[in-house]
Design an enzyme around this catalytic site. Structure first.
Site, short mmCIF file in Angstrom:
data_model
loop_
_atom_site.label_atom_id
_atom_site.label_comp_id
_atom_site.label_asym_id
_atom_site.label_seq_id
_atom_site.Cartn_x
_atom_site.Cartn_y
_atom_site.Cartn_z
N SER A 179 0.81 -1.21 0.00
CA SER A 179 0.00 0.00 0.00
C SER A 179 0.84 1.26 0.00
CB SER A 179 -0.93 0.01 1.22
OG SER A 179 -0.18 -0.09 2.42
N HIS A 200 -1.94 -2.44 -6.52
CA HIS A 200 -2.46 -2.07 -5.20
C HIS A 200 -3.98 -2.07 -5.22
CE1 HIS A 200 -3.25 1.16 -1.96
NE2 HIS A 200 -3.24 -0.04 -1.42
N GLU A 212 -4.60 0.44 -8.39
CA GLU A 212 -3.45 1.26 -8.79
C GLU A 212 -2.39 0.33 -9.37
OE1 GLU A 212 -3.26 5.09 -5.84
OE2 GLU A 212 -2.55 3.20 -5.01
#
Length: 471
Positions: A179, A200, A212
């Site tokens: 993260s 992510h 992401e």
């Protein structure tokens, strides 16, 4: 509803004329513009020049069968229709993950959202594995993509990466669900760094639509293309993000949460903070968000981002309370206690209760520091918290962490639930005025500190009157 009320008992033609007029008025509102912008943005963010994957992904391996790992496996086996290898260190761990997935499918079956045939077909593609099964390495030898969802520590990521490279085929992609840790740092421990990428996901994975995708400097273009294809098949809306600490969403969320902790230190009530941000349009308040993510994870990411490259933009907060909560085992929903209490069998419709032990800790902390004050206006709470998020989003555009304003808007709306009717931070600035926003930032900077200094791109757009979106 107004149209129905106004035309009760009137002629059909009068009703239709009023409906057409009301619709045209709604279509011309900023909210309509914002929602249309999100629709177009969903298409825009998927465009890229990475080409096509050299080898299509057919088998996905997921490392870690916890909440994130099980969620990634679920969307891969269900929406993506991939063959999925779900691995944990022991039978108990992988069994919990498998049960969570199958139980969710059983709920779909019960609600007739999944046929029995599809249930059997989908679950047959899920293969649970653990360290004590000798054949797990043979299974992984057929994987095209491995997504790790292990503990958020660089040394752990390196250990897992090196172990995977010893059993994976040469063409396989290693994706990290980190993260916040830069992917380039993870890739330093790889024999084939060009096959390493960041993917992510957001929790809970089956419900959160954003993904992401983070390439480091050495990631091969076809690897990024494959990640985009996998994410799209999983039902996600992927955005490409530059390889920096926190990527985009968590990078913006870090100053946001820093401001929340600063407001707590100034005496803002925990429930007042949640209520203020829900009134603003967020799906959950920041205090509830911490409980859902996990106090330990929130504190870990906050500490990591404080040491990253954001500098003064991470100032103004105080994470002492969360540190004390972690020490006491108050980790949020997963432990039954966080800022709020989470009883095992809550009464239906019952309001969440503040954890009285946390309330006592907070009262003592405020008394010792002498920083508490009178109740704050809701608008001040909303403006201070969102100003920090929007300002960091502008820094991300300025520093080319995101490719375009559309990526930032989609990331914010789909990643943290930024109010869709505002269209995302950049659409909001266009509709409400960048100059007005910058003036507000200056007022808070003078009152609270340099963490409110607006990004240069905001100053430039405020001065020129330029908009982030052309239409």
């Amino acid at each position: 509803i107004d149209v129905l009320k106004n035309n009760m008992g009137k002629s059909r033609m009068t009703h239709l004329e009023d409906e057409a007029l009301s619709f045209s008025q709604l279509a011309a509102t900023p909210e309509s513009d914002a929602l249309i912008g999100i629709f177009h943005g969903m298409t825009a963010v998927k465009k890229h020049d990475f080409g096509k994957p050299t080898k299509p992904v057919e088998t996905i391996a997921v490392l870690g069968a916890g909440l994130m790992g099980a969620g990634i496996a679920q969307v891969s086996v269900d929406s993506g229709k991939y063959r999925v290898l779900l691995k944990d260190k022991d039978e108990a761990g992988v069994s919990r993950g498998e049960k969570a997935i199958v139980d969710d499918f059983k709920q779909k079956l019960k609600k007739k959202r999944m046929t029995n045939h599809k249930f059997c077909e989908t679950t047959s593609r899920l293969i649970p594995l653990h360290d004590d099964i000798p054949s797990w390495k043979r299974h992984f030898g057929s994987a095209d993509l491995v997504i790790e969802a292990v503990f958020e520590e660089l040394s752990v990521k390196h250990k897992v990466l090196q172990e995977m490279e010893s059993v994976l085929p040469p063409h396989a992609i290693f994706a990290s669900n980190t993260s916040a840790i830069p992917i380039g740092d993870i890739a330093k421990g790889a024999k084939r760094p060009e096959r390493v990428i960041g993917m992510h996901y957001f929790s809970p994975v089956p419900k959160m639509p954003l993904l992401e995708i983070i390439s480091h400097e050495g990631t091969a273009p076809e690897v990024a293309a494959a990640a985009m294809e996998v994410g799209s098949r999983q039902g996600k809306t992927p955005i490409f993000v530059k390889d920096v600490a926190g990527f985009f969403v968590n990078r913006c969320l870090a100053p946001f949460m820093s401001e929340v902790t600063g407001l707590v230190k100034e005496g803002a009530g925990l429930e007042a903070l949640d209520d203020a941000m829900k009134q603003f349009g967020m799906p959950v308040g920041p205090i509830t968000l911490c409980d859902e993510v996990g106090i330990d994870i929130s504190a870990h990411v906050g500490a990591f981002m404080s040491k990253a490259d954001l500098g003064v933009r991470m100032e103004g907060g105080d994470t002492a309370l969360m540190g004390m909560m972690v020490d006491k085992g108050f980790l949020g929903r997963k432990s039954g206690k966080g800022f709020y209490l989470y009883p095992k069998n809550p009464k239906k419709g019952a309001k969440k209760q503040i954890n009285p032990e946390v309330a006592t800790m907070l009262t003592q902390m405020l008394a010792q520091s002498g920083t508490g004050g009178p109740a704050m206006p809701m608008e001040d709470i909303q403006n201070r918290i969102m100003a920090r998020f929007v300002n960091e989003a502008a820094f991300c555009l300025q520093d080319e962490i995101i490719r375009a304003p559309a990526d930032g808007d989609i990331g914010a709306v789909f990643g943290i639930g930024f109010p869709p009717f505002l269209g995302g931070p950049f659409r909001m600035l266009d509709n409400q005025g960048t100059a007005q926003f910058v003036d507000m930032m200056y007022r808070w900077r003078d009152a609270k500190g340099m963490q409110f200094e607006p990004a240069q791109i905001l100053k430039d757009y405020a001065k020129s009157g330029k908009k982030f979106h052309s239409k």
